[in-house]
Each structure stands twice: as structure tokens, then as C-alpha cells.
Design an enzyme around this catalytic site. Structure first.
Site, PDB file in Angstrom:
ATOM      1  N   GLU A  43     -15.386 -52.558 -78.856  1.00 55.25           N
ATOM      2  CA  GLU A  43     -14.924 -53.820 -79.431  1.00 55.25           C
ATOM      3  C   GLU A  43     -15.970 -54.392 -80.382  1.00 55.25           C
ATOM      4  O   GLU A  43     -17.171 -54.299 -80.135  1.00 55.25           O
ATOM      5  CB  GLU A  43     -14.644 -54.811 -78.295  1.00 55.25           C
ATOM      6  CG  GLU A  43     -14.084 -56.145 -78.746  1.00 55.25           C
ATOM      7  CD  GLU A  43     -13.835 -57.085 -77.572  1.00 55.25           C
ATOM      8  OE1 GLU A  43     -12.983 -57.971 -77.699  1.00 55.25           O
ATOM      9  OE2 GLU A  43     -14.512 -56.940 -76.525  1.00 55.25           O
ATOM     10  N   LYS A  78      -5.338 -57.526 -80.124  1.00 54.60           N
ATOM     11  CA  LYS A  78      -5.571 -57.913 -78.729  1.00 54.60           C
ATOM     12  C   LYS A  78      -4.599 -59.013 -78.302  1.00 54.60           C
ATOM     13  O   LYS A  78      -4.481 -60.049 -78.950  1.00 54.60           O
ATOM     14  CB  LYS A  78      -7.018 -58.390 -78.585  1.00 54.60           C
ATOM     15  CG  LYS A  78      -7.434 -58.772 -77.174  1.00 54.60           C
ATOM     16  CD  LYS A  78      -8.898 -59.209 -77.195  1.00 54.60           C
ATOM     17  CE  LYS A  78      -9.375 -59.683 -75.831  1.00 54.60           C
ATOM     18  NZ  LYS A  78     -10.767 -60.208 -75.917  1.00 54.60           N
ATOM     19  N   CYS A 111     -10.584 -54.800 -74.334  1.00 50.66           N
ATOM     20  CA  CYS A 111     -11.433 -55.593 -73.445  1.00 50.66           C
ATOM     21  C   CYS A 111     -10.672 -56.390 -72.383  1.00 50.66           C
ATOM     22  O   CYS A 111     -10.234 -55.844 -71.390  1.00 50.66           O
ATOM     23  CB  CYS A 111     -12.343 -56.500 -74.268  1.00 50.66           C
ATOM     24  SG  CYS A 111     -13.815 -57.081 -73.369  1.00 50.66           S
TER      25      CYS A 111
END
Length: 264
Positions: free
Chosen positions: A40, A110, A151
Site C-alpha cells: 500500500e 479501497k 489493507c
């Protein structure tokens, strides 16, 4: 399929971060990997005020990794970067996937954002500066379906189940997992996502200290569909390899048919 997860300590110097990422991709290709995964915010991890200007998915960031994929003949998952967002105050946290000819084959934004308010301890609102994505993505890498995530998504099992239902056999998790949660939760969550979805999990993390006063856990790893950690990075920047046995994946799905037996 031989794969590699690349572990970095990205800081405020974007040019240096990209140079390190390119070096790790070269090492991945030299080690025989067909698919390499970066963490990330691979190009910048630091104070928000110093962050690079957000870019579109066909900007300089994309050009850099498309070129790397093409020159190395490698499938490249380019971690994530600050994509131009829906308004002037927010970006997207976006991952790009490139084929060995340099073609961009997938874009994932995301979905889950880390918003937490604990009186007297921590106040963090990722949604204040990042807009959420609104769709799941499964893309083929060398003919193998790969589900994308980033993440904090890791804490939401329903996302990974939807990727598995959509056909994913590999789940990718680029991350900058914090030290204090990573040491207790990182491996547990990765192994759980592998077991419950009977998929390989490729998790590439940031490692070490970053501004402002942030330390990332690292321990990038590759987990097989049985939940066994087959490769794990030491606590330094570098490349970690594993050979994925897709026949073993199919055997596990036959012998423990939890995906086939699901009722919801």
C-alpha cells in the site's frame, strides 16, 4: 505459478521509493516470479501535507509501473497510490494491476476506510481525506482469477467471500499495517481469509518507521489455502518468493468443500 511479495519502507522521497520498488521488481523477475505484489502507498508514506499530487489511473504512477511490467515481462500489482478523487478534498486509495505487456488490466479502489474515535487515545478519520471505492474486483493473472483488496479491507470477511464466490483463487492484500495491531492480528487475519475462502493469499506490507510517528509491521507473507504460511519476509525491505500449487488448491476444495456447501 511462482510469485513474489515485495516489502518496502516507503518514506517522503517519492523518487527514491519508486527506485526501490523498481529494484525489488527486478529482483522478483530475476528470481523467476511471474507475478509480483507491492505494498500500500508504495510511492509515498508520510505526512498528508507532503503527499504527492493525486493522479488519474493513467498518470505518471501508472506509466512507471506499466513500463516496469513491460520491460521485465512480469505481472505487476502496483500496491496502491493516491488517485484523483471525487472532490477536491478526497483521493481514492487505488491499486493497479499490469500485464507483462504493460497493459493495465484492473483498477481497485479501497472500499473500507479506517475511522476510529477512542476518547483520550486516538482519533483518526481516513474518510476525511479518502473516498471509498464501490465495487469488488477479480482479474485474471496468467489465467488465474485474483481478488483485489487493500489493507483495512482485511478485517471484513464478507469482501473476501464475495471475491471467492466470483471465482478468485488468489487474494492479494497490499498493506501498511500498524505495528501495534499487526503483531497480534496480521497473520491471524491473513490465515483466516485463506482458510475460509480456500485461496492463496499474497500480502505485501510496508515495514519500519514513517512520518508522522508511525511504524508499520511488515512481515509480508504468502499463505496457502490450508492456512499454512509458506513464506514470510524478515523485518527488512526485500523480496519473498513462493511457488503456488493450484492443483493443491483444487484438492483442498474437494476434500473440505466448505465453499461448495455454503448456504448463504
Amino acid at each position: 505459478m511462482r510469485v513474489a511479495v515485495c516489502q518496502l519502507n516507503s518514506r517522503e522521497d517519492r523518487a527514491r521509493n519508486l527506485a526501490v520498488a523498481r529494484d525489488l521488481l527486478e529482483r522478483a523477475a530475476a528470481g523467476g516470479a511471474k507475478f509480483a505484489v507491492l505494498p500500500e502507498y508504495v510511492d509515498f508514506l508520510g505526512r498528508s501535507a507532503d503527499a504527492p499530487k493525486p493522479e488519474p489511473v493513467d498518470g505518471e504512477f501508472a506509466d512507471f509501473f506499466a513500463g516496469a511490467a513491460r520491460e521485465l515481462g512480469l505481472w505487476v500489482h502496483a500496491g496502491s497510490f493516491h488517485e484523483t478523487g471525487p472532490d477536491s478534498g478526497r483521493t481514492f486509495n487505488t491499486t493497479l494491476l499490469f500485464a507483462p505487456d504493460g497493459e493495465r488490466v484492473a483498477v481497485y479502489r479501497k472500499i473500507h476506510l479506517y475511522d476510529v474515535e477512542i476518547a483520550g487515545r486516538v482519533s483518526y478519520q481516513e474518510s476525511g481525506t479518502v473516498a471509498p471505492g464501490d465495487r469488488t474486483v477479480v482479474a485474471e493473472v496468467a489465467g488465474v482469477p485474483v481478488g483485489l483488496s487493500i489493507c483495512y479491507d482485511l478485517r471484513f470477511p464478507e469482501l473476501y467471500r464475495s471475491l471467492a464466490i466470483a471465482g478468485a483463487k488468489i487474494l492479494v492484500v497490499p498493506a501498511a499495517f500498524m505495528l501495534h495491531t499487526g503483531r497480534d492480528h496480521w497473520e491471524v487475519l491473513l490465515r483466516a481469509r485463506a482458510i475460509e475462502n480456500q485461496c492463496y493469499v499474497l500480502a505485501a506490507g510496508q515495514i519500519g518507521d514513517h512520518e508522522p510517528d508511525r511504524t508499520c509491521f511488515g512481515r509480508s507473507m504468502i499463505v496457502d489455502p490450508w492456512g499454512t504460511v509458506v513464506a514470510q519476509a524478515p523485518d527488512i525491505a526485500g523480496v519473498t518468493f513462493a511457488d503456488l500449487d493450484l492443483d493443491r488448491l483444487e484438492k483442498i476444495r474437494v476434500e473440505v468443500p466448505s465453499l461448495a456447501n455454503r448456504r448463504m
